[in-house]
Every structure is written in C-alpha cells, then in structure tokens.
Scaffold this motif. Structure first.
Motif, PDB file in Angstrom:
ATOM      1  N   GLN E  44       0.850  -1.202   0.000  1.00 40.04           N
ATOM      2  CA  GLN E  44       0.000   0.000   0.000  1.00 40.04           C
ATOM      3  C   GLN E  44       0.888   1.256   0.000  1.00 40.04           C
ATOM      4  O   GLN E  44       0.986   1.967   1.011  1.00 40.04           O
ATOM      5  N   PRO E  45       1.564   1.537  -1.124  1.00 41.19           N
ATOM      6  CA  PRO E  45       2.516   2.659  -1.114  1.00 41.19           C
ATOM      7  C   PRO E  45       1.865   3.992  -0.773  1.00 41.19           C
ATOM      8  O   PRO E  45       2.529   4.918  -0.304  1.00 41.19           O
ATOM      9  N   ASP E  46       0.557   4.118  -0.986  1.00 39.28           N
ATOM     10  CA  ASP E  46      -0.077   5.411  -0.749  1.00 39.28           C
ATOM     11  C   ASP E  46      -0.156   5.753   0.726  1.00 39.28           C
ATOM     12  O   ASP E  46      -0.266   6.914   1.093  1.00 39.28           O
ATOM     13  N   ALA E  47      -0.116   4.737   1.596  1.00 38.64           N
ATOM     14  CA  ALA E  47      -0.252   5.000   3.022  1.00 38.64           C
ATOM     15  C   ALA E  47       1.100   5.134   3.691  1.00 38.64           C
ATOM     16  O   ALA E  47       1.239   4.904   4.891  1.00 38.64           O
ATOM     17  N   SER E  48       2.115   5.488   2.909  1.00 42.92           N
ATOM     18  CA  SER E  48       3.476   5.453   3.452  1.00 42.92           C
ATOM     19  C   SER E  48       3.653   6.425   4.615  1.00 42.92           C
ATOM     20  O   SER E  48       4.424   6.162   5.543  1.00 42.92           O
TER      21      SER E  48
ATOM     22  N   ALA F  47       8.227   1.464  -5.703  1.00 45.37           N
ATOM     23  CA  ALA F  47       8.352   2.115  -4.408  1.00 45.37           C
ATOM     24  C   ALA F  47       9.740   1.940  -3.829  1.00 45.37           C
ATOM     25  O   ALA F  47       9.930   1.991  -2.612  1.00 45.37           O
ATOM     26  N   THR F  50      11.131   4.680  -1.244  1.00 43.50           N
ATOM     27  CA  THR F  50      10.575   4.614   0.115  1.00 43.50           C
ATOM     28  C   THR F  50      11.067   3.378   0.845  1.00 43.50           C
ATOM     29  O   THR F  50      11.429   3.425   2.029  1.00 43.50           O
TER      30      THR F  50
END
Lengths: 93, 93, 93, 93, 93, 93, 93, 93, 93, 93, 93, 93, 93, 93
Positions: E44-48, F47, F50
């Motif tokens: 879930q890269p958006d919730a990093s 990703a 990150t």
C-alpha cells in the motif's frame, strides 16, 4: 538437618513444583480447545449446541489432569503419610 | 543453618517459583483464547453473544489453573503447616 | 552466613525472578491479543465496539496473572512474614 | 564474605537479570503488536484512527510489564530494605 | 578474595550479561517491525506517511526496553552505589 | 589468584560473551529486515525509494543494539574502571 | 596455576567461543538474505539491479556483526592488554 | 598439571569446539541458499545467469564466516602465541 | 594422571565431538538442498541440467564444512602437535 | 540421613514429578483432539455422532496414559513395597 | 584409576556418543530427502529416472557424513593410537 | 547408605521417570492420530469404517510403546531381580 | 572402584544411551518418509510401484543409521576389546 | 558401595532410560504415519488396500527401532554379561 525438616522441605518443594509446572499443560490445552471452539462457532453458528457440549466435556477431561496435580500437592501438604509417620516417631522419641 | 531458617527459605523459593512460572501457561492460553475470540468476532459479528459467553466460560476455566498456583503460593507463605509446626517446636524448646 | 542474611538474599533473588520471568508470559499473551485485535479491526471496522470491549476484558484477565507475580514480589520485599519473624528474633536476642 | 557484601552482590545480580531478561518478553510482544498494526494499516488505511488508538492502548499495557521489571531493579539498587537494614546494623556495630 | 574485588567482578559480569542478552529481544522485535513495515509499504505505497509514522513510534517504544538494559549496565559500571560504599569503606579503613 | 588476575579474567570472559552472543540478535534481525526488503522490492519495484529509505533507518536502529554490545566490550577491555582502580592499588602497594 | 597461564587459558577459550558461536547468527542471517534475494530475482528479473544493490548493502551490515566478533577474538589473541601487562609483570619480577 | 599441559589441553578443546560448532551455522545457511536457488531456477529458468551469480557471491560471504572459525582453529593448533611463549619459557628453564 | 594421558583423553573427546556434532549441520543442510532439488526437478523437468549442476556445486560447498570438521578430528588423532611434543618430552625423560 | 528418611524423600519427589510432568503430554494431546473435534463438527455437523464417538474412544486411550502416571504416583505414596520393607526392618530392629 | 583404564573409558564413551548422536542429523536429512522424492514422484511420475538418480547421489553424500561418524567410532574402538601406545607402555613396564 | 537402600532408591526413581516421561511421546502421538481421524471423518464420512479400523490398529501400536514403559516400571517395582538378590543376600547375612 | 567395574559400568551406560537416543532420529525420519509415501499414494495411485520401491530403498538407508547404533551397542556389550583385555589382565593377576 | 551394587544400580538406570526415552521417537513417528494414513484414506478411499499395506510395512520398520530399545533394556535386566560375571566373582570369593 534432621529427618523431620528434610521431609518438610521436600514436601514443600514438590507441592510447589507439581502444581506450578503441572498446570502448564492443561492451561495450554484448554486455551487451544477454547480457541478452536470460538473459531468453530464463528464458522458454523447453527451447531453451537453440539460444539458447546463437546467443548465442555473436553474441558472437563483436560481439567481432570490439572486436578490430579493439585490433588497430589494437597496430599503432600496436608495428608502426607511419610510426614505423619515422622511426626509420630519424633513424638514417640 | 537451623531448621526454621531452612523451611523459611524453601517456602520463599517455592512461593515465588510456583507463581512466577505457573502463571506463564495460563497467560499464554488466555492470550490465545482472546485472540481467537477477536478473530471470530471479526468474521461473524452476529454471533457475538455466543462467542463472548463461550469465551468467558473458557477464560474462567483457564484462570482456575492460575489460581491453583496462586493458592499454593499463599498457603506456603501464610498458612504453611510445616512452618507452623517448626515455630511451635522452636517456641516450645 | 547467619539466618537473617540468608533470608534477605533469598527474598531478593525470588522477588527478581518472579517479576522478571513471570511477566514474560503475560507480555507475550497481551502482544498476541493486541495483534489479533488490530487484524480484526482491519478486517471488520464496523465491529470495532465489540472488538475493543472484548479486547479490554481479555487484557484485564491476562494482566491479572502479571499482577499476581508483582504482588508476590512486593510481599517478598516489603511484607515478608519470614523476614519479620527473623528480625523479631534477632532483635529479641 | 560478610553479610553486607553478599547482599550487595545478590542485589547487583538480580537487578541485572530482572531487567536484562524481563524486558525480552515485552520487547517481542511490542514488536508483534507494531508489526500487526502496520499490516492492518496497509490493509485498511481508512481505519487508521481506530487502529492507532488501539495500538497505543495495547503498547501501554505491554510496556507496563516491562516497567514492573525496571521498577523492581531500581528498588533493588536504590531502595533496598534489606540493604538499608544491613547498613544500619553494620554502622551500629 | 576481598569484598571490593568481588563486587567489581559481579558488576562486570552483570553489565555484560544485561546488555549482551537484554538487547536480543529488542533487536529481534525491531527486525520484525521493520520487516512488516516494508511489506506494508510494498502493498500500500499510498499509506506510506501513516505507516512510517506508526513504525517510528513503535521502534521508539521497543528501543526503550533496550535502553533500560543499557542504562542498568552503565549504572552498574559507572554509578554503582554498592561499589561506591565499598570504596569508601576500603578508603576509610 | 590475586584480585588483579581475577578482574582481568572476568573482563576477558565478559567482553567475549557480550560481543559473541549479543550480536546474534541484531544479525538475525537485520537478515530478516533485508530479506523482507528484497521481497518488497520484487513485489513493488516502483516504491524502491521509500522502501530503501525505511530499510536504512530500520537497519540503523537495529545496528544500534549491536553497537551497545560492542561498546560495552570495548569499555571492559580498554576503559575498565574496576581494572584501573586495581592497577592503581597494585602499583601503590 | 599462575596468573600468566590462567589469562592465557581464558583468552584462548574466549577467542574460540566468540568466533565459533558469534558467527552463527550472521551466517544464518546472510543465508536468509541471499535466499530471499534469489526468490526475488526469480519473481522480478527486471529489478535485478536494485535487488542486487540492496542485497550487498544488507550483507555488508550483517557481515559487520561477524567482523565485530572476529575483531574481539583477534584482540584477545594478539593484542590483549591484560596479557601484555601480565607478561611485563612476569618479566619484571 | 603444569602450565604447558593445561594450555595444550585448552587449545585442543577450543580448536575442536570452534570448528565443530562454528560450521553449523554456515552449513545450514548455505543449505538454505542453495535450496532457494534451486527453487528459483525451477521457477524462472531464463534468469539462471543472474541467479547463479548472486548465489555464488552469497555462498562466498557465508563461507567466509566458516573460514573465520577454521582460521581460529588452525591458529590455536599451529600458531598459538600463548603456547609458543610457554614452550620458550619451559625450554629456558 | 600424568600429562600424556590427559592430552590423549582430551584429544579423543574432541575428535569424537567435533565429528559427531559437526556433521549434523552439513547433513541437515544437504538434506534440505537435495529435497529442494527434487521438488525443482518435479516442477521443471526441462531445467534438469542447470538444477543438477547448481545442486552439485552447492553440495560441494556444504560438504566442505563437514570436511573441515573431519580434518580437525584426524589432525587431533593422527597429527597432534601437542601430543607429539608430549611424547618427545616423555621419551627424552 | 537414615534409610527410612531417604526412601520417604525419594518417594515424595518421584510421586510429584511423575504426576506433575507426566500429565503434560496427555493434557496437550487431549487439547489437540478436542480442538480438532470442534473443527470437524463445525465443518460437517451431520457426522456429529461418529465424530463424538471416535473422540471419546480417543480421549479414553489418551487419558489412560495420564492414569498410568497417577497410578505410579499413588503406588509410590500409599503402596510402596520398598517403604513397607524399610518400615518392617526399622520396626524389627 | 590408572591411565590405561581412563583411556579405555573415554574411548568407549566417545565411540557411543559419536555414533549415537552423529547419526541423528543424517537420518533426519535422509528422511527429508526421501520424503521429497516421494512427493516429487507423485507430482511428476514421468521424471522418475532423473528424480531417482538425483536422490541416490544426494543420499550417498548425506550418508557420507554418517559414515564419518561411524569411522571415527571404529577408529576409537579398534585402531586407537593413544590406546596402542598405552598398551605398549604398560607391557614394557 | 547400604546397598539395599540404594537399589530401592534407584528403582523408585527410574520407575517414576520411565512412566512419567515415557508416556509423553505416546500421548502426543495418539492425540495427533485421533485429531487426524476426526478431520478425516469430517471430510469423508462415507469411509468411516475404514478410517476407524485403521485408527484403532494405529492406536494399538502406539499404545504398545507406552505399555513397554509401564511394564519396565512394574518390573522395577515388583519384580526387580537386583532387588530380589539384594534381599536374599541381606537375609542370608 | 576397580578398573573392571568401571569399564563394565561405562559400557552399560553407553550401550543404553547409544541405542536409546540414537534410534530417535531414524524413527522420526522413517515416520516422515512413510507419511509422505502415503500422501503420495493418495495423490497418484497409479505410480504406486515406483513410490513403494523408492520408499523401501530410502527406509533401508535410514534404517542403516539405526543399525550402526545398535551394532555399536552390541559391540560394547558382547565384543568389547577393552573389557576383554581387562578380564585377561584380571585373570592373569 | 561395592562393585555388585554399582553394576545393579547402573543397569536399572539404563534400562529405564533406554525404554523411557527411546520409545518417544518411535511413538511420535508412528503417530505421524497413522495420521497421514488417515488423511490419505479420506482423500482417496479407493486406494485403501495399498495405503493400508504400506502403512503396516512402515509401522513395522518404525516399531523395530522401539524394539531395539526394549531388547537392550531386557538384556540389561535379565541377561547382563557384566552382572553375571560380577555374581560369579562374588560367589567365588
């Protein structure tokens, strides 16, 4: 260290050990049984009567092994034949 | 080391051990039971009444084994028959 | 090594051991319960009230076993009947 | 080896052991709780408020067992009643 | 072996043990937390942002148990009350 | 065996033990973290920035516990206050 | 057994133990990291550059803990301050 | 038992232990790496060049920890500075 | 017990231990590697050449650690420098 | 310590150990059997008659091993041939 | 206890230990290899020739480590150089 | 401690140990077998005849190992040849 | 304790240990192999000839390690060269 | 403690240990084999003839290792050559 003291010491040690360690197995086993019962209930709520009844029979049998340990501890503390004999001998001396 | 001291020492040791180690099994078992209950609730929220009731019965039975250990510890510290006899003997000397 | 010192030493040892090791089981069990609660919340956010309530009841019961251990440690350090008697004897000597 | 030294030695040993080993359980439990929280967040980002709140309550309860151990260690090093009595006796000699 | 040496030896032993073993739990727990964080990021890269923040709070709480151990070691080496008293006694002799 | 030798021996033993065993936990934890990072990279190559950044922060925190152990070992070998005092006493004799 | 021999013996023992056991953790951790790297490569051959680079950074950090152990062993065998002092004392006698 | 014999005995013991136990970790780690390589090859035969190359680099790094152990054993048997000194002393006597 | 006997005894003990325990790791690792090779063959029979070749290279490297142990055992039994010196000394007496 | 006391002590120890540890296996096994029974009931409620019957036969056989242990404990406490002979000898003296 | 007896005793002990424990690893490893071979055969019966051949090569290499242990045991019982020397010395006395 | 007492003590210890620990394996194995039987029944209720029959044969064979242990215990308590000889010798004295 | 008795005692101990523990590995390994064979048969009944043949070859190789242990035990009981020599010496005295 | 008693004691100990622990492996292995057989029967009822036959051959081979242990125990109790010789010597005295 006279005999009376020695028997007292050993009885204390074994009473503690037998209950302290002997209840570990039943506790874990009951935890497992309860856990599976809950999973089973969530999966098949309609069979809750059968599941609960089987669970209670099983818990009773597992608890019985914990009670064997507790009984042995209580015998060692309050109804120890070796201790009684030693007291009698020591009194009769 | 006279008898009185020895019995005191052993009682302290066993009281600590019995509670310290004997509560490990129940704690882990209760953790497992609670964990499964939560999983079951998430899976089948409608059966929450049955699940919670079964969980509490199960926790009570598991807790009972922890209480056996605590009872043995308290007996060894505050109602130890061997210690009482030793005190009586030592006073009567 | 006189009796007083010996009882002091043993009390220190058992107080440390009982708390040091006895809290391991509850800690792991609470970690497991919390972990499952989080999984359950992620899976079924609508049941968060029931899940949280069950979690807190469960944590309280698990914490109770950790508190048994802490209580035994505190009794051994600050309200030790064997130590009190030994002090009394040593003072009366 | 006089009594004073012996009590000092035992206190050092137990202070180290209690903290050194007693924090292992909480550390592992917190690692597990945090790990599951992260999994839950990745799975259900919308419930992050509930998840984070539950995580912090849980971490606080687990941390409490680590703090019990640390408290016992600090008591043994800096507020040890047995040590204080021994110092008093040794000074009064 | 005089008292001074004995206390020095025990302090060295416990300082090493407490740090050497006490950091094992936190290290493993942090490894687990970091590992799950990476899995969560990949999923879930958006919730990093949320994931990273929760990870750091969690690492801080786990690290705190490692720091308890390190603090106890440092106290035992550099601010040991038992050692200070023994030095004082030995100097005053 | 005089005091000087004894302190030297204990310092050598603890320096070896603290590093030898204390680096086991961090090593395993780092292996786990790296392994998960690689899995995450294979799963979500986009990703990678990150993931890599989080991995390095995590490795730094885990490595810190290994460094605590190494620091304690080095203190015991090269900056040991107990040893310095013993040398001083032995020289002043 | 004079001091010189004792320090030699202890140094040999700890040098062997530190390296023999201390490399177990890193070896297992590296095995895990390499294994996951291979899995990742098989799953996502296009990201081989990133994967390989991250693997090498990770192996370097894990290897560093093995090298701490090896360094401590070499210090104990070839640059042991306690041994040097003992030699000097023995020569000066 | 004179010093020479004692150092010989300890050197033999540690040489055996260091190699005997120290190669366990690397062996298991290599087994894991090879096993995963084979799985990866079966899954993605086209990437066999990259997989094989990464495997060999990884095996080399793992083997290095086994070689550290073997090197320490060989140093203890054939280039032991403590033994050399003891021989020299014994010859010079 | 003279020196000669002691060195003989220790050499026998370590020769047995090093081989007996040191081959456990390699054996398990080889079992794992072979097992995975068979799985891989069943899954991808067309890549049997690459798989077999990689397996044999891997087995050779794992076997090397078993051979280190066997070599150390043989050195301890048949080419033991400490034993040779002891024989020489005993003959020259 | 005369023979009578020694036999009493050993009998107490073994009675406690045999029951305390010997019931661990059966407890865990029964927990497993009950758990699977509950899973099976949830999965196939129609076969509850067969499942329950098989479960009870199985529990009986497992319980039999726990009863062997309890029987040996009871024999050691209340029908110990060695103790009886020792009493007889001691009375006849 | 003369030297001859001591060497005999140690040789018996190590011969038993080396074979008794040293064959545990190979046995488990072979069990694993055979198990996987059977799974592979069930999954891909057409590749039975390759699978069987690879299995036999692997079993041979694993068996080799068991044979190292057996060889060391036989050497210790029937071709023990230390024993032969001791016999010679004892005969020549 | 005369021979008679010693043999009695050892016989009591081994009788307890053999039964107490020796029934752990069979108990766990029977638990596993019963558990799988229940799973199998739930999955394939039509084959209940074959499953039950195979289960009972298997349980009988597993129970046989528990009975070996119980037989050895009973032999040691009630038909011990060493004890009988010792009694005879002691009577004939 | 003369030499003859000592060698007899050690031979008995090692004969029991080698067989008692050394057959644990093979037993578990055979159990695993048989279990997998049954799974394989259930999955691919047509390949039963190949599976059975491979199983028997594998069981034979695993059994061989159990037989090594049994052979060593029998040698130690009935063809022990050290015992024979000791008998000869004792007879010739 | 004369030789006769010592050999009797050791024989009792080893007879109990060999059976008590040596049957643990076979019991667990048989449990596993039976469990898999039941799974296989549930999955493929048509192959019950082949499965049952393979199961019985496998159980026989596993049981053989348990019987090795039982045989060694019986030899040690009822046909012990060392005991027979000791009796003969003691009678001939």
């Amino acid at each position: 260290m006279d005999s009376l003291t020695l028997i007292a010491v050993i009885s204390i040690v074994m009473a503690g050990l037998t209950t302290g360690f002997g209840t570990m197995g039943p506790a874990l086993a009951e935890g497992r049984a309860v856990a599976t019962a809950l999973t089973a209930l969530a999966q098949q709520p309609d069979a809750s009567a059968t599941i609960t009844r089987t669970l209670f029979v099983g818990l009773a049998m597992i608890e019985s092994t914990a009670i064997y340990c507790f009984v042995v501890s209580m015998i060692l503390i309050f109804a120890n034949p070796f201790w009684n004999l030693a007291i009698a001998q020591s009194a009769g001396k």
